[in-house]
Design a protein around this motif. Structure first.
Motif, PDB file in Angstrom:
ATOM      1  N   GLN A  51      39.672  43.762  37.050  1.00  0.00           N
ATOM      2  CA  GLN A  51      39.819  42.726  36.542  1.00  0.00           C
ATOM      3  C   GLN A  51      41.228  41.972  36.502  1.00  0.00           C
ATOM      4  OE1 GLN A  51      35.298  41.766  36.739  1.00  0.00           O
ATOM      5  NE2 GLN A  51      36.093  43.589  35.838  1.00  0.00           N
ATOM      6  N   ARG A  53      44.241  42.490  37.012  1.00  0.00           N
ATOM      7  CA  ARG A  53      45.208  42.601  37.610  1.00  0.00           C
ATOM      8  C   ARG A  53      46.248  41.289  37.966  1.00  0.00           C
ATOM      9  NH1 ARG A  53      44.977  45.597  34.205  1.00  0.00           N
ATOM     10  NH2 ARG A  53      44.926  48.348  33.796  1.00  0.00           N
ATOM     11  N   TRP A  54      47.148  41.660  38.379  1.00  0.00           N
ATOM     12  CA  TRP A  54      46.947  40.057  39.086  1.00  0.00           C
ATOM     13  C   TRP A  54      46.848  40.226  40.609  1.00  0.00           C
ATOM     14  CZ3 TRP A  54      50.173  43.463  36.247  1.00  0.00           C
ATOM     15  CH2 TRP A  54      50.660  45.091  37.239  1.00  0.00           C
ATOM     16  N   SER A  55      47.646  38.973  40.624  1.00  0.00           N
ATOM     17  CA  SER A  55      46.688  38.731  42.671  1.00  0.00           C
ATOM     18  C   SER A  55      46.942  39.713  43.332  1.00  0.00           C
ATOM     19  CB  SER A  55      46.926  37.186  42.907  1.00  0.00           C
ATOM     20  OG  SER A  55      46.136  36.279  41.930  1.00  0.00           O
ATOM     21  N   SER A  56      48.464  39.872  43.401  1.00  0.00           N
ATOM     22  CA  SER A  56      49.355  40.951  44.525  1.00  0.00           C
ATOM     23  C   SER A  56      49.349  42.318  43.839  1.00  0.00           C
ATOM     24  CB  SER A  56      50.441  40.525  44.708  1.00  0.00           C
ATOM     25  OG  SER A  56      51.117  40.596  43.561  1.00  0.00           O
ATOM     26  N   ARG A  84      43.856  44.626  45.082  1.00  0.00           N
ATOM     27  CA  ARG A  84      43.261  44.747  44.188  1.00  0.00           C
ATOM     28  C   ARG A  84      41.412  44.805  44.132  1.00  0.00           C
ATOM     29  NH1 ARG A  84      43.449  39.475  39.886  1.00  0.00           N
ATOM     30  NH2 ARG A  84      42.177  38.762  42.407  1.00  0.00           N
ATOM     31  N   ASP A  85      41.362  43.059  44.734  1.00  0.00           N
ATOM     32  CA  ASP A  85      40.436  43.301  45.364  1.00  0.00           C
ATOM     33  C   ASP A  85      39.352  44.000  45.770  1.00  0.00           C
ATOM     34  OD1 ASP A  85      40.571  40.860  44.017  1.00  0.00           O
ATOM     35  OD2 ASP A  85      40.469  39.272  46.119  1.00  0.00           O
ATOM     36  N   ARG A 170      48.491  36.433  36.532  1.00  0.00           N
ATOM     37  CA  ARG A 170      48.051  36.153  37.959  1.00  0.00           C
ATOM     38  C   ARG A 170      48.428  35.878  38.734  1.00  0.00           C
ATOM     39  NH1 ARG A 170      45.577  38.145  34.893  1.00  0.00           N
ATOM     40  NH2 ARG A 170      43.336  38.491  34.458  1.00  0.00           N
ATOM     41  N   ASN A 171      49.553  35.276  39.145  1.00  0.00           N
ATOM     42  CA  ASN A 171      50.581  34.794  39.660  1.00  0.00           C
ATOM     43  C   ASN A 171      51.514  33.605  39.350  1.00  0.00           C
ATOM     44  OD1 ASN A 171      49.557  31.717  40.403  1.00  0.00           O
ATOM     45  ND2 ASN A 171      47.785  33.167  40.340  1.00  0.00           N
ATOM     46  N   GLN A 174      51.343  29.857  37.220  1.00  0.00           N
ATOM     47  CA  GLN A 174      50.558  30.084  36.323  1.00  0.00           C
ATOM     48  C   GLN A 174      52.233  29.668  35.773  1.00  0.00           C
ATOM     49  OE1 GLN A 174      49.777  33.830  35.652  1.00  0.00           O
ATOM     50  NE2 GLN A 174      48.043  32.867  34.494  1.00  0.00           N
ATOM     51  N   ASP A 195      56.488  40.785  42.565  1.00  0.00           N
ATOM     52  CA  ASP A 195      55.566  39.459  42.753  1.00  0.00           C
ATOM     53  C   ASP A 195      56.675  38.283  41.888  1.00  0.00           C
ATOM     54  OD1 ASP A 195      53.195  39.055  43.792  1.00  0.00           O
ATOM     55  OD2 ASP A 195      52.864  37.989  41.406  1.00  0.00           O
TER      56      ASP A 195
END
Length: 427
Positions: A51, A53-56, A84-85, A170-171, A174, A195
């Motif tokens: 949880q 880790r960054w979005s990508s 990730r999700d 996260r991305n 930010q 990223d």
């Protein structure tokens, strides 16, 4: 050592601290052995450190390496990589599947040996944000990604510079407009750099000592070979990935090879990042009146990163293939690459470079601050044998190099958990 807190408490045979992959794997085996247990997890939701880790983010190990006890990947894409999700949801489903007894939102504040004169249950007194426990056994399964490491030199940066550890990144949205300095070229540093590049950001990258590695080697994903050597190497006399072969205890914390699971899985080459526009620098050493200072050894660092795989992992994998008699394709020839930036530079003005944010991809430290038992070595690592510490009833699972190279991975954490659960059952 102060006395355990008095007052009402819960009693249980075994407490497992942490409900990430190590804690859940331990719960699976404890249930199989019929051992009463409870998992305590400080996070409000299941999903462990994934949880953070960054979005990508994509898992760096292929789907075939998802080998949790009682549940392995059996889908149509064994060589693909999970985002990730999907990884988070997979662990939540696993917890439901094995009916793990998890208490969420519970921070551990202290673990101490119980006072035998005040209780009939010998073992450990555990204090938490949601009450106190007494347990015959405690399993430390809180993982290796607990305390983000940031160098002291971070305090020297001007206040207007936005600073994040990779733990909190996260991305790109930010970050304020402007260039970004990423410090560290482990897996997180390399992937976050990509990223940011994909978002059109200008990136400066401080190169650390982590080795590059091919995503695929001799016909297989690199992790396929590493997994085989971890599992079967000793049977063929190849012991290089067993903990006994480490040159020193400090080597347990060396960074992993620079690879990515994004875009179907690929290698990350530092010189290629440079060709794509990333400004490469040496090791970050601090600031000098608004000027970033780096070591003046970038060519040497790039050469060492490229040589790292060939000096250790390649030798071990090739030896295993030969010893096991595997008919694998020959190693691919990698052409020499002597590209260098025109002016690597050991000094860089923050304002001149337009840098407005820094991401510290500088790893994690172990966090056992709640442990009021003298069982940690000078690296803050529990003294143990196969996860069984020198204190009867106290165990640890899920740490890097607990028994071998991949002990903390999804693929092999279950084997150490099985041994520890068996030891607990035998008590």
């Amino acid at each position: 050592m102060r006395s355990p807190a008095a007052g009402p408490h819960n009693e249980v045979d075994t407490l497992v601290i942490g409900a990430g992959q190590a804690g859940l794997a331990t719960s699976y085996w404890l249930t199989r052995h019929g051992v009463e247990h409870q998992l305590l997890e400080q996070r409000p939701e299941l999903g462990g450190a994934w949880q953070d880790r960054w979005s990508s983010f994509y898992l760096n190990t292929p789907n075939f390496a998802f080998l949790l006890p009682g549940w392995t990947y059996d889908g149509p894409e064994p060589d693909a990589f999970l985002p990730r999700d999907a990884v988070i949801e997979l662990f939540r489903n696993y917890a439901r599947r094995i009916m793990a007894p998890v208490l969420l939102g519970t921070e551990i504040t202290r673990v101490a040996e119980a006072d035998s004169s005040s209780t009939t249950l010998s073992g450990f007194a555990v204090e938490t944000s949601r009450g106190n426990w007494l347990a015959r056994n405690v399993v430390l399964a809180n993982g290796a990604y607990q305390r983000p490491r940031v160098p002291a030199s971070a305090a020297e940066l001007p206040r207007h510079i936005r600073q994040l550890h990779s733990h909190d990144y996260r991305n790109p949205a930010q970050l304020p407009d402007g260039a970004v300095l990423v410090v560290g070229t482990g897996q997180s540093g390399g992937q976050i750099t990509e990223d940011l590049l994909a978002a059109g950001r200008e990136v400066h990258l401080s190169v650390s000592a982590c080795p590059e590695a091919p995503r695929r080697y001799r016909g297989q994903d690199i992790f396929y070979w590493l997994l085989q050597v971890n599992l079967h190497g000793p049977h063929h006399g190849i012991n290089g990935l067993q903990v006994e072969q480490l040159p020193s205890p400090a080597a347990r914390f060396l960074c992993n090879p620079l690879i990515s699971g994004n875009d179907g899985g690929h290698s990350i080459r530092l010189r290629d990042l440079g060709r794509r526009g990333v400004r490469l620098h040496g090791h970050f050493e601090g600031t000098d009146d608004g000027v970033l200072v780096f070591s003046d050894d970038l060519p040497t660092r790039l050469a060492l990163a490229e040589a790292g795989f060939g000096q250790r992992m390649k030798v071990i994998i090739d030896a295993y293939i030969a010893a096991a008699g595997i008919d694998a394709p020959p190693a691919e020839t990698v052409p020499a690459d002597e590209w260098l930036p025109v002016e690597p530079g050991a000094r860089l003005g923050l304002d001149a470079a337009g840098i407005t944010s820094v991401i510290w991809s500088t790893g994690y430290g172990l966090d056992f601050g709640f442990l009021d038992i003298p069982v940690l070595d000078q690296w803050n690592y529990p003294r143990h044998s196969r996860g069984v510490t020198e204190v009867p009833g106290l165990y640890t699972v899920g740490l890097p190099w607990l028994t071998r190279h991949a002990s903390s991975t999804v693929a092999l954490v279950g084997a150490d958990a099985e041994y520890v659960a068996g030891h607990i059952a035998a008590r």
